[in-house]
Enzyme design. Structure first.
Site, PDB file in Angstrom:
ATOM      1  N   CYS B 133       0.860  -1.187   0.000  1.00 48.87           N
ATOM      2  CA  CYS B 133       0.000   0.000   0.000  1.00 48.87           C
ATOM      3  C   CYS B 133       0.888   1.226   0.000  1.00 48.87           C
ATOM      4  O   CYS B 133       2.073   1.141   0.316  1.00 48.87           O
ATOM      5  CB  CYS B 133      -0.964  -0.046   1.181  1.00 48.87           C
ATOM      6  SG  CYS B 133      -0.170   0.254   2.748  1.00 48.87           S
ATOM      7  N   LYS B 170       2.935  -8.962   3.272  1.00 51.18           N
ATOM      8  CA  LYS B 170       2.254  -9.246   2.010  1.00 51.18           C
ATOM      9  C   LYS B 170       2.876  -8.421   0.896  1.00 51.18           C
ATOM     10  O   LYS B 170       2.864  -7.195   0.928  1.00 51.18           O
ATOM     11  CB  LYS B 170       0.759  -8.941   2.127  1.00 51.18           C
ATOM     12  CG  LYS B 170       0.013  -9.295   0.852  1.00 51.18           C
ATOM     13  CD  LYS B 170      -1.484  -9.371   1.078  1.00 51.18           C
ATOM     14  CE  LYS B 170      -2.210  -9.667  -0.219  1.00 51.18           C
ATOM     15  NZ  LYS B 170      -3.659  -9.638  -0.017  1.00 51.18           N
TER      16      LYS B 170
END
Ligand SMILES: Cc1cc2nc3c(=O)[nH]c(=O)nc-3n(C[C@H](O)[C@H](O)[C@H](O)COP(=O)(O)OP(=O)(O)OC[C@H]3O[C@@H](n4cnc5c(N)ncnc54)[C@H](O)[C@@H]3O)c2cc1C
Ligand SMILES: Cc1cc2nc3c(=O)[nH]c(=O)nc-3n(C[C@H](O)[C@H](O)[C@H](O)COP(=O)(O)OP(=O)(O)OC[C@H]3O[C@@H](n4cnc5c(N)ncnc54)[C@H](O)[C@@H]3O)c2cc1C
Ligand SMILES: Cc1cc2nc3c(=O)[nH]c(=O)nc-3n(C[C@H](O)[C@H](O)[C@H](O)COP(=O)(O)O)c2cc1C
Ligand SMILES: Cc1cc2nc3c(=O)[nH]c(=O)nc-3n(C[C@H](O)[C@H](O)[C@H](O)COP(=O)(O)O)c2cc1C
Ligand code: FES
Ligand code: FES
Lengths: 291, 319, 319, 291
Positions: B133, B170
């Site tokens: 992100c 992730k």
């Protein structure tokens, strides 16, 4: 959230052309028993080799809890992209996976007030069933059906059976009055002293219906059609800015918290030209320089 | 019946199938279709510190065998999450892998700190740091595109999560060298890796002649990207087997729709598998994939799921 | 009838549709389905210096809406290419974009040198440097994964190709920052860019539990990757429009199957479009895409194809 | 390369189950006129929403240049993965896009020599047509059909019509002799003094057939089945190491330079366990340290 929903291997039992649309009847045991007017089903498209993974959502036009074929669900489909083209090309006995019923139904009034049901194009599909439910409760029901042209009107004949009065408009004047549903709605609300206007159709229409209803003292309940990836509440693609009882605007999922919203709660000011912005005052709205 | 248990950095799960973050909300919706406690773990939607409205719509576009999304990490914020979502999952008996993110590395830390303080913390079997992100402090560059940013986030998260609860980083596949990022994350203390997040993509609306997503770009997911997920897992696990990267469990995600798809990721080295976009096609997908994966384990004549993890590395034919 | 001409760095083509390198061999096979001269240009299979057998088989795996290939640049070598393939294409009246590669930057130069000396050189409308191939001198790292290697190849190729014949650098999407690679290639003298080559992927055979391709990894192509191609084109063209990268024509490639697909790449900024994997589905695909793209131009009420190039940047809604 | 080929929008006119296979008859005008035994067609699968882009290849079982329906092509399909499952699930009137005829046909002998035609499983499909062509030229034709079990044999009855002698083998002994075609082939070649053995079936069988033919003084012509992405010669996925007249081994495309090769030209030594290596002596073979 606790509302019942099933996923069933459905089967087409009829696919008939109605004007510009296709009226499909699907065997889908279990759906009918749980469904209420305003809810929808999500259909998988393209069969086992499909490159189109996302389900397509359709308002439930009517249901039959049982019968010769087990429970059935009817939907009215406009062929548009690959998924709806595939659906409208199906024949009897073809398989269609069905998830439903989904979403919140139209809220029914506690008292027998007069109601006006407004449908734009195939948006009329869920209204006949709603009309029956309202009439069972003693409501006077009028319908206003509008479309671009006559072939895009759905259910005018059925409307005459289901409602106490029907007004038709078309943009090109090919049937009924030339113009938009919003042109005639105010008069119908006034004439019937309607307390609630239910509407289903394109966003622009829902917005005008909301404005007209408010101006004529009625509450609008509108069923929106936001682009949905899952239909069951897990993806967050279908959100709309809606103001809650607490006065706070949130981006809420139209598949589980809708598709029916009180029209005056929808932040129409954020919706324009196919894009819905996050209102600056919405909960958690982006702040300059990031969130 | 095959033994489907899997062990992720010391934590044993009854089976290796999970939801994927952001593809299952926080459980209540899917629970209408199957009990969420039947999954090996339930992975929550990435939660950030504050409530977030997410992006404007359209937020999705269908693509060939996949989709683009640009949700923008919409969510209630960590406090509401700890009050409502986590306790609900705990009540159902779910094992929860909580996905967290921050606009800055420090914010990751704050989110984890509040998470750990939640009364429902005991249902948490791991923390997944969604480092795919944007990093507000670094011109919005995705943390996982840069080894240094990745390291910083992982360090902070690992410090705040109690011992015994593993931390997974992730990763995004949108990098030149995913092995380098994996290495950075593991050396910074990650107990395992989740691979892959979505690929950056754009769809143009050919009627309006503008990007279909209001936010222009979105993340590509679904079966279309499975070969990229398998490749990412393969490369990182190969490096682990070669000893050039610390050995650690990998959770595979990307394009899994069937038990056979899951087996691809497993054979490439994943010891657990998440089901994301396929859930939109079939709300039973995560549960069904588990049944199908069990059948695959049996079909291959092994008694333990664990025997298939990374097996393709051994069976690879060297030319 | 719409004006379909397009200009690529000074070279005018009658229309913007091309084959994609490696997806149309060197023309004779497709010519059985439609005259190759009807395309804007014919892009040849990447040719290297020496004959190459390519890799072991299986060399392909079908994937969801795409495929993996690991052909390994099989080909006859530049001499046979110049003797047989190029003259045949010239005879058909095709405009040829010759795709070249080398194991080292110097080898690119040798290939180009021999190409330029070919008697059929006059049918060549451009040279596409396939820098998305492994650099033997740099541990097999793909040239286009590294700005410095990209630069070196482009410099050498540009020096050897006569003025007036544009050089395109074909980029891989498997990088963290494709704009940086594009910038390096353009500053090194490339007249334009071709985007994108395949994405690295792996498919596991779930019966044999080993990679399906004999060579383990392969390149992912087809409609599955189109959103990545559109994004790559968009990012680079945005940077050109913003003035941070030199302005140059972009040839779009990746997942084009229909005229609408081609229009996506065009609206994102491509002034020509190549059709690759779709040809395996439909041998008429490149020709059909041209017809369909013409229909799209007309449908959008413009008279010139060129009016649609990059139009989505202007129509983008800023939030 | 100049051989004629067409792409046509075909239509299923019959799909019947035959043992473990499906025998499909497709209307595909133009294909029949151009086709010869040993050639194949490439069929698109999955319809307009398909995620399976690559065509599936099938030997032409027979053709009819015209008739009630225009030209037809018959193929015999074993349901296996998604594409063949889709094909075998088709009904009359369903659409299938056809490209063909493709590849090089079986070369017919100039003289009327005796021939043995060997088919493994559905590999027999193209042989009946070949048998007819050979008999028209005055060749004595015997067939050897083998399969794992009886239901996987194709065309035993047809074989008795098309050939002068038929031998059947099955691995499990459920029909004919228990064993492999290669167990009986040598005797048949000797008995008939066959000059050519034509074979179609799995790689392992083709290799044994080649060995047996050679040992018994016959030439083997084998139709291989390599994994093909395009079928028309443009992708280079279907290559096999084959030695040319000049003694040089090249990785040649089995879709355009095959599928029929002289068995003794195929580099069987490079083919093993589902992988075909590039022989070290092949033209342009990888050299240590790169190409
Ligand atoms: C609650 C609800 C009720 C609906 N009822 C009806 C109905 O009764 N009859 C009818 O014809 N149509 C109805 N629609 C619209 C219908 O879902 C879309 O027209 C259809 O999904 C488009 O699919 P496609 O394959 O034609 O188009 P595509 O553009 O290929 O669809 C691509 C993706 O976008 C989604 N999508 C595209 N347009 C819409 C849309 N308008 N609404 C939701 N998702 C969309 C699809 O679900 C799919 O995931 C309804 C939509 C919603 C949300
Ligand atoms: C010249 C030729 C003739 C053939 N004749 C017949 C026949 O008469 N009857 C029959 O049942 N089968 C025949 N086959 C095999 C048939 O093409 C494959 O079984 C089929 O393509 C598999 O498709 P699928 O969807 O079942 O499998 P999948 O595994 O999903 O196929 C995936 C991809 O691999 C390719 N592929 C997989 N297996 C093969 C294979 N064995 N050969 C070529 N491509 C393959 C497919 O074309 C497709 O592109 C023939 C193959 C070739 C090359
Ligand atoms: C609608 C949607 C929302 C997502 N949200 C998140 C998220 O919040 N956090 C995260 O780590 N990944 C998120 N992802 C990525 C998925 O978890 C997963 O990594 C990716 O989609 C690949 O898996 P799939 O192909 O099975 O979907 C999201 C994916 C989709 C499709
Ligand atoms: C079988 C195959 C072979 C290819 N060979 C080459 C090649 O030799 N040189 C090259 O630059 N690209 C090659 N490519 C990549 C394509 O030219 C193209 O960039 C890529 O496939 C994406 O486009 P598509 O989705 O239209 O196929 C090949 C692709 C395929 C599928
Ligand atoms: S459509 Fe997925 S949350 Fe509403
Ligand atoms: S299958 Fe494509 S070249 Fe043979």
């Amino acid at each position: 959230m606790s509302a019942g929903v099933v996923q069933v291997a459905g089967e087409v039992i009829a696919n008939r052309r109605v004007g510009a649309y296709h009226h499909l009847t699907l065997v889908a045991p279990g759906v009918a028993e749980l469904a209420h007017p305003g809810q929808f089903v999500a259909l998988a498209v393209g069969g086992p080799t499909s490159a189109n993974l996302l389900r397509r959502c359709f308002s439930i036009h009517k249901v039959k809890p049982s019968g010769t074929y087990g429970g059935t669900v009817d939907v009215v489909v406009a062929a548009h992209g690959p998924g709806t083209q595939w659906l409208t090309g199906l024949s009897a006995h073809d398989a269609v996976d069905v998830v439903g019923p989904l979403g919140r139904p139209f809220p029914l009034p506690a008292e027998p007030v007069a109601c006006v049901l407004v449908g734009g194009g195939y948006g009329s599909a869920p209204l006949f069933w709603l009309a029956e439910a309202l009439r069972e409760r003693g409501c006077h029901v009028e319908m206003v059906l509008g479309a671009a042209s006559e072939d895009r009107l759905f259910g005018v004949v059925e409307a005459r059976r289901s409602a106490d009065g029907v007004t038709v408009t078309t943009d090109d004047g090919s049937a009924g009055r030339r113009g938009w549903v919003s042109d005639v709605l105010g008069d119908v609300v006034d004439r019937t002293s309607a307390g609630v206007v239910y509407a289903c159709g394109p966003m622009g229409m829902l917005r005008s219906v909301t404005d007209v209803a408010r101006a004529h003292g009625a509450v609008a309940q509108v069923a929106v059609e936001e682009s949905m990836a899952c239909g069951v509440g897990v993806c967050m693609t279908c959100v709309m800015p809606v103001t809650g009882n607490d006065g706070v605007t949130r981006m809420v999922r139209s598949c589980v918290e809708g598709p029916v919203f009180r029209g005056d709660r929808v932040r129409w000011d954020a919706i324009e030209g196919g894009i819905t912005r996050v209102p600056d005052d919405a909960l958690g709205a982006p702040r300059p320089g990031g969130h | 019946m095959a033994d489907m248990t899997t062990v992720l950095a010391g934590v044993e799960l009854p089976n290796p199938v999970m939801t994927a973050s952001g593809c299952a909300a926080n459980g209540q919706e899917l629970h209408r279709f199957f009990p969420v406690s039947e999954l090996g773990a339930f992975v929550t939607k990435t939660v950030m510190k504050d409530p977030r409205s997410g992006r404007a719509t359209p937020r999705m576009a269908e693509t060939a065998s996949g989709m683009l999304n640009s949700i923008g990490l919409q969510g209630p914020g960590i406090d509401v999450f700890c009050e409502k979502d986590l306790p609900w999952l705990a009540e159902q008996g779910a094992r929860v892998l909580v996905s967290v993110a921050g606009n800055t590395a420090e914010e990751f830390g704050e989110v984890v700190q509040r998470l750990v303080a939640s009364p429902a913390w005991s249902c948490v079997v791991g923390v997944e740091a969604n480092i795919s992100c944007p990093n507000v402090a670094n011109r919005g560059l995705v943390f996982a595109c840069d080894p240094v940013s990745s390291e910083r986030v992982v360090q902070i998260v690992r410090t705040r999560v109690p011992d015994g609860v593993p931390v997974f980083a992730k990763l995004t596949p949108d990098v030149t060298d995913i092995v380098a990022i994996a290495d950075a994350a593991l050396r910074a203390g990650a107990d395992g890796l989740t691979m892959i997040n979505t690929l950056l993509g754009i769809v143009i609306d050919t009627d309006l002649l503008r990007p279909q997503l209001a936010g222009t770009t979105g993340g590509l997911s679904g079966p279309a990207v499975r070969p990229v997920a398998v490749r990412a897992i393969w490369q990182v696990v190969s490096a682990m087997r070669a000893g050039t990267v610390p050995t650690a469990p990998v959770i595979g995600v990307g394009g899994v729709r069937t038990g056979k798809d899951a087996l691809e990721l497993v054979a490439a080295g994943a010891c657990a598998v998440q089901v994301g976009t396929a859930t939109f096609n079939d709300p039973h997908a995560p549960r069904r994939v588990l049944t199908e994966l069990e059948a695959e384990v049996t079909r291959h004549g092994v008694t333990r799921f664990a025997d298939l993890v990374g097996i393709a590395h051994e069976r690879m034919v060297t030319l």
